[in-house]
Write an enzyme that holds these catalytic residues in place. Structure first.
Site, PDB file in Angstrom:
ATOM      1  N   GLY A  81       0.815  -1.220   0.000  1.00 12.74           N
ATOM      2  CA  GLY A  81       0.000   0.000   0.000  1.00 12.74           C
ATOM      3  C   GLY A  81       0.843   1.262   0.000  1.00 12.74           C
ATOM      4  N   CYS A  82       1.921   1.245   0.750  1.00 10.21           N
ATOM      5  CA  CYS A  82       2.804   2.415   0.837  1.00 10.21           C
ATOM      6  C   CYS A  82       3.533   2.638  -0.481  1.00 10.21           C
ATOM      7  CB  CYS A  82       3.787   2.251   1.993  1.00 10.21           C
ATOM      8  SG  CYS A  82       2.939   2.085   3.587  1.00 10.21           S
TER       9      CYS A  82
END
Length: 190
Positions: A81-82
């Protein structure tokens, strides 16, 4: 005998309803408290900070006076996600620059971790190492995961005068950068 059983059932029902209502109230009051803590920054001056980026260069809020500042927190370098969120900001960074905005990613990872993450993705903006949790604690977005701590995925939009104008407490990693850019454009027209 029937009366004793009926009383026991009644007492159990009362005890169960009390037991279930207390945690619900406690969760509600905790949720409301956290929610109001998160909103406390909107309309107020952003907290000052001095943090190093992936190249060990120091960044302070005051050096960005006169610019929009996107202060986006993310949990962990190199997580899916990052990575997705960082790539979205990277792709739109020229548009942020055209709109007098700077993007500053922040996590609790250290400078060395940021160097690897930034190099791997070819990031064109600073990611700041808040490894002492100073800024994340000040903004109230540190999450405890057992013995580990991470920053919640939240963003603070700071106007050119240094005031927090928006706090994104819910972030979609696929669309967030575009949403923030659109919001800067809307706020700039006011």
């Amino acid at each position: 005998m029937k009366m004793t059983s009926l009383m026991q059932i009644s007492l159990l029902s009362i005890a169960a309803s009390i037991a279930f209502s207390i945690p619900a109230y406690a969760n509600n009051s905790l949720f409301n408290s956290a929610s109001s803590d998160q909103k406390q920054w909107v309309g107020k001056p952003a907290p000052s900070f001095k943090l190093q980026d992936q190249n060990a260069k120091w960044h302070e809020l005051k050096q960005y006076q006169g610019k929009w500042v996107v202060l986006y927190f993310y949990p962990k370098d190199d997580s899916p996600g990052c990575t997705q969120e960082a790539n979205q900001f990277k792709a739109l960074y020229p548009q942020f620059s055209k709109n007098n905005a700077v993007v500053l990613g922040v996590s609790l990872d250290d400078v060395q971790s940021h160097q690897k993450f930034s190099k791997k993705l070819g990031l064109n903006f600073p990611i700041l190492a808040d490894h002492n949790h100073q800024l994340a604690n000040q903004l109230g977005i540190v999450r405890n995961l057992g013995i580990a701590k991470i920053a919640k995925r939240e963003t603070f939009l700071i106007d050119p005068q240094g005031t927090v104008v928006y706090h994104y407490s819910s972030v979609n990693t696929q669309t967030h950068a575009g949403q923030v850019l659109t919001d800067i454009q809307k706020f700039s027209k006011k």
